[in-house]
Design a protein around this motif. Structure first.
Motif, short mmCIF file in Angstrom:
data_model
loop_
_atom_site.label_atom_id
_atom_site.label_comp_id
_atom_site.label_asym_id
_atom_site.label_seq_id
_atom_site.Cartn_x
_atom_site.Cartn_y
_atom_site.Cartn_z
N THR A 1 1.64 8.48 -6.00
CA THR A 1 1.19 9.85 -5.74
C THR A 1 0.17 10.28 -6.79
OG1 THR A 1 2.99 10.80 -7.06
CG2 THR A 1 3.41 10.50 -4.69
N VAL A 2 -0.64 11.23 -6.43
CA VAL A 2 -1.58 11.82 -7.38
C VAL A 2 -1.40 13.33 -7.34
CG1 VAL A 2 -3.29 9.97 -7.25
CG2 VAL A 2 -3.40 11.84 -5.62
N GLU A 3 -1.60 13.95 -8.48
CA GLU A 3 -1.49 15.40 -8.58
C GLU A 3 -2.73 15.96 -9.25
OE1 GLU A 3 2.03 16.40 -10.66
OE2 GLU A 3 3.40 15.53 -9.17
N GLY A 4 -3.09 17.16 -8.91
CA GLY A 4 -4.25 17.79 -9.53
C GLY A 4 -4.44 19.20 -9.04
N GLU B 1 0.83 -1.20 0.00
CA GLU B 1 0.00 0.00 0.00
C GLU B 1 0.87 1.25 0.00
OE1 GLU B 1 -3.74 1.91 2.50
OE2 GLU B 1 -3.05 -0.14 2.89
N GLY B 2 0.60 2.14 -0.95
CA GLY B 2 1.35 3.39 -1.06
C GLY B 2 2.55 3.31 -1.97
N TRP B 3 2.84 2.10 -2.51
CA TRP B 3 4.00 1.93 -3.38
C TRP B 3 3.57 1.41 -4.74
CZ3 TRP B 3 8.76 3.49 -1.76
CH2 TRP B 3 8.95 3.66 -0.38
N ALA B 4 4.32 1.77 -5.77
CA ALA B 4 4.09 1.20 -7.09
C ALA B 4 4.52 -0.25 -7.09
CB ALA B 4 4.90 1.98 -8.14
N PRO B 5 3.80 -1.14 -7.82
CA PRO B 5 4.18 -2.56 -7.85
C PRO B 5 5.60 -2.75 -8.36
CG PRO B 5 2.00 -2.22 -8.81
CD PRO B 5 2.60 -0.86 -8.60
N HIS B 6 6.26 -3.79 -7.84
CA HIS B 6 7.63 -4.14 -8.23
C HIS B 6 7.58 -5.53 -8.84
CE1 HIS B 6 11.65 -5.90 -7.66
NE2 HIS B 6 12.10 -4.66 -7.75
N THR B 7 8.06 -5.68 -10.08
CA THR B 7 8.07 -6.99 -10.74
C THR B 7 9.48 -7.32 -11.21
OG1 THR B 7 7.55 -6.00 -12.90
CG2 THR B 7 5.69 -6.71 -11.53
N ARG B 8 9.76 -8.62 -11.24
CA ARG B 8 11.05 -9.06 -11.77
C ARG B 8 10.96 -10.54 -12.15
NH1 ARG B 8 15.00 -9.98 -6.48
NH2 ARG B 8 13.34 -10.31 -4.97
N LEU B 9 11.66 -10.89 -13.22
CA LEU B 9 11.83 -12.29 -13.62
C LEU B 9 13.09 -12.82 -12.96
CD1 LEU B 9 10.93 -12.40 -17.42
CD2 LEU B 9 9.90 -13.79 -15.62
N ALA B 10 13.01 -14.05 -12.42
CA ALA B 10 14.17 -14.60 -11.73
C ALA B 10 14.25 -16.09 -11.95
CB ALA B 10 14.10 -14.28 -10.24
N THR C 1 -8.60 27.49 -6.06
CA THR C 1 -8.78 27.92 -4.68
C THR C 1 -7.61 27.43 -3.82
OG1 THR C 1 -10.23 27.78 -2.75
CG2 THR C 1 -10.15 25.85 -4.17
N THR C 2 -7.33 28.19 -2.79
CA THR C 2 -6.22 27.84 -1.89
C THR C 2 -6.71 27.43 -0.51
OG1 THR C 2 -5.99 30.14 -1.20
CG2 THR C 2 -4.65 29.41 -3.07
N VAL C 3 -8.01 27.30 -0.32
CA VAL C 3 -8.52 26.98 1.02
C VAL C 3 -9.10 25.57 1.10
CG1 VAL C 3 -9.04 29.39 1.52
CG2 VAL C 3 -10.78 27.98 0.41
N ALA C 4 -8.92 24.77 0.05
CA ALA C 4 -9.48 23.41 0.04
C ALA C 4 -8.51 22.43 0.69
CB ALA C 4 -9.80 22.97 -1.38
N ALA C 5 -9.06 21.35 1.24
CA ALA C 5 -8.27 20.22 1.77
C ALA C 5 -8.59 18.99 0.94
CB ALA C 5 -8.59 19.97 3.24
N THR C 6 -7.59 18.20 0.59
CA THR C 6 -7.77 17.03 -0.27
C THR C 6 -7.38 15.76 0.50
OG1 THR C 6 -7.19 18.37 -2.18
CG2 THR C 6 -7.15 15.98 -2.46
N SER C 7 -8.18 14.74 0.38
CA SER C 7 -7.87 13.44 1.00
C SER C 7 -8.15 12.33 0.00
CB SER C 7 -8.69 13.22 2.27
OG SER C 7 -10.08 13.19 1.96
N VAL C 8 -7.51 11.18 0.22
CA VAL C 8 -7.69 10.00 -0.65
C VAL C 8 -8.35 8.91 0.17
CG1 VAL C 8 -6.55 8.28 -2.07
CG2 VAL C 8 -5.66 10.61 -2.00
#
Length: 597
Positions: free
Chosen positions: A570-573, A543-552, A582-589
């Protein structure tokens, strides 16, 4: 993958050896399960033989229940770590030692200790199921698991008639000598016929977790099993029940923090595992209610108006058909599991139990009705018991098979103890008086039928989500090819080198088939199993990380290079009103929907 092509001769040899393994393990399960009821025919005589009270003599049954419940999760976890065959031999050796002590002992403390040692043997049933997962070919796994799971009821049901026959011809010490001899034979059979599984999990044993879980299970089972003697509102009963609950509350966060927990709480909390464990408690209640009430109906004197007045030997003989149903139903349960899946088997079994209990209040007056009703409940119970280990096997990592099935077995014991406590409470409040004597009323037993039917119905209802989970689950290599044979270990860390404790690592073949998966422990470590050496895809998510894949390229016993998570999700917007930013908003995920599996 680099695996040899099996020849026809190899297949025939493997089938023969797998049949021998199934028979050996099932016989072991039956022998250790006999210990639960083997002394029951002599229990009324023990106060006279040992110069003690009835309450003290009842510890000869309670001690076996408690030791089995305590030993099962501990030995199951040790089996996953240090070898399943090894722990099976340990369980059998302890059981044999207890049998010898019981045969030679002449005092109550010695016999209680002997019965406690005998109860340790029950721990080998979930271990045997784990061995089957590791060793049997796919086409034999469902049948093997069905047989092994059913031995808990087969042995308990066969104990009464067997003990009755022995007591009729020899003294009570012979019960322990017969048990010791059977244990020695099975010890030799396991040593010769069963190979040690190479599937192991790494880490150190969780001693604090084992102590806390053992203490909590002991306190709860004592409250349930002795509450009718002490009084349900007595200080001992309420105090032990409260202590057991408090210890569980302390145990849960501990298991989340330790590196190698006795029970992986995160895995146990997954719906695919949690629902099966709840069903285990409910069906354990319903199974034991069937045995207890049927025994009472057969043994109560005829003057009650409903009892048949049989002695212990004949009661045991008429209970035997219900126990034999478990063995007879194993092939049918295995076929349903292979054809439709274990969730369907569990649903069918729970539904059959519910229907049987709905009929029994009205058809429990003649001998054939009592026996037929008991057998019909046993048909449903055998299906549920056969399905639950298969569902656990599919839902947990291969390296946790024994521990997960051990917890499921303990929860089944909680259900049986609750059933015994419920019957004691009902039969002491709903009574009739005949010729100056007090007996349980028939209404008390019909109440138990309705309660057991309700628990069976609830077990069936909570199975419905398992049908959807099973449909969504990807096919595993061990579902279509052969069981896992080798283990690899590794660690998941973040970019700064800190361990990631909430990651999940999945092992996939190059064709996309799921092989195994494992959550990381508190130190970020994981263990995975695979069918053999070869090239695999490792997928790591947290959770919070991009998946990590590898062939081995993987081989048995390999320590993998750490999987390093570097991409933070991360997300941006931009937030704006109808006209400008606006500069007074709060953003949550937040999550759109809760997790379902």
């Amino acid at each position: 993958m680099d695996q040899p092509i099996p020849t026809p001769e190899h297949d025939e040899t493997r089938k023969s050896s797998s049949a021998l393994v199934v028979v050996t393990l099932a016989m072991c399960g039956t022998v250790v399960s006999l210990q639960q009821t083997l002394v029951l025919p002599v229990l009324p005589d023990f106060p006279r033989l040992l110069h003690t009270s009835i309450d003290n003599a009842s510890w000869l049954v309670t001690a076996t229940l408690l030791s089995g419940a305590v030993a099962t999760p501990t030995l199951s976890r040790l089996a996953d770590m240090f070898g399943k065959k090894r722990m099976m031999l340990v369980a059998l050796a302890v059981m044999v030692a207890g049998s010898v002590v019981g045969a030679l002992g002449q005092s109550l403390p010695l016999l209680i200790a002997a019965r406690a040692l005998q109860g340790v043997g029950v721990a080998l049933i979930p271990i045997g199921i784990a061995i089957m997962r590791d060793e049997l070919p796919r086409e034999r796994l469902a049948l093997g698991v069905s047989l092994m799971s059913g031995t808990l009821a087969v042995g308990a049901g066969a104990g009464l008639p067997l003990a009755g026959l022995i007591i009729e011809h020899v003294d009570w010490q012979s019960l322990f000598w017969v048990s010791a001899a059977a244990g020695i034979v099975m010890f030799a059979a396991v040593a010769l016929a069963v190979d040690e599984s190479p599937v192991r999990t790494s880490g150190s044993f969780d001693y604090p977790g084992a102590v806390l879980l053992s203490a909590s299970v002991t306190a709860l089972l004592l409250a349930l099993s002795k509450g009718s003697h002490w009084g349900w509102l007595s200080y001992q009963t309420i105090g032990l029940a409260a202590l057991g609950i408090l210890l569980v509350i302390a145990w849960l966060p501990l298991e989340l923090r330790v590196r190698s927990p006795l029970v992986d709480v995160r895995v146990a909390a997954r719906p695919a595992v949690l629902l099966v464990n709840i069903a285990s408690v409910l069906t354990g209640f319903a199974m034991f209610a069937n045995m207890l009430v049927t025994t009472q109906l057969l043994q109560q004197p005829a003057i009650t108006g409903y009892g048949l007045g049989f002695d212990i030997l004949h009661t045991g003989l008429w209970l035997a058909p219900g126990a034999l149903v478990f063995g007879a139903m194993a092939p049918a349960s295995a076929w349903i599991t292979r054809r439709f899946g274990p969730a369907t088997t569990l649903l069918s079994g729970a539904s059959t139990m519910a229907v049987a209990y709905a009929v029994r209040p009205f058809l429990s007056h003649e001998l054939w009705q009592i026996v037929a009703g008991s057998m019909l409940v046993a048909v449903g119970t055998s299906m549920t018991f056969a399905a639950m280990p298969s569902l656990i096997i599919r839902a947990v990592p291969a390296t946790q098979t024994a521990a997960a099935n051990g917890l499921n077995t303990v929860l089944r014991s909680v259900g049986t103890s609750t059933s015994s406590a419920a019957l004691a409470a009902v039969t002491t409040t709903a009574v009739i008086r005949v010729d100056g004597m007090v007996f349980p009323s028939f209404g008390a037993f019909t109440t138990m039928f309705w309660v057991a039917g309700a628990t069976s119905l609830v077990a069936g209802l909570i199975t419905l989500p398992l049908l959807r989970i099973s449909e969504r689950a990807p096919a595993r290599v061990d579902d279509i090819d052969r069981p896992q044979e080798a283990a690899v270990r590794g660690q998941v860390v973040s970019g700064d080198g800190n361990p990631t404790r909430d990651a999940v690592v999945t092992l996939v073949t190059r064709s996309g088939q799921l092989v195994d998966w494992s959550p990381t422990d508190a130190a970020g470590f994981f263990s995975l199993t695979m069918p053999g050496a070869g090239r695999y895809l490792l997928v790591t998510v947290a959770e919070g990380w991009a998946p990590h894949t590898r062939l081995a390229n993987l081989r048995a016993g390999q320590d993998l290079a750490p999987a390093v998570l570097t991409g933070r999700l991360t997300v941006e917007g931009q937030v704006s009103d109808a006209q400008r930013p606006t500069t007074v908003a709060a953003t949550s995920v937040t999550r759109a929907l809760p997790e379902t599996s």
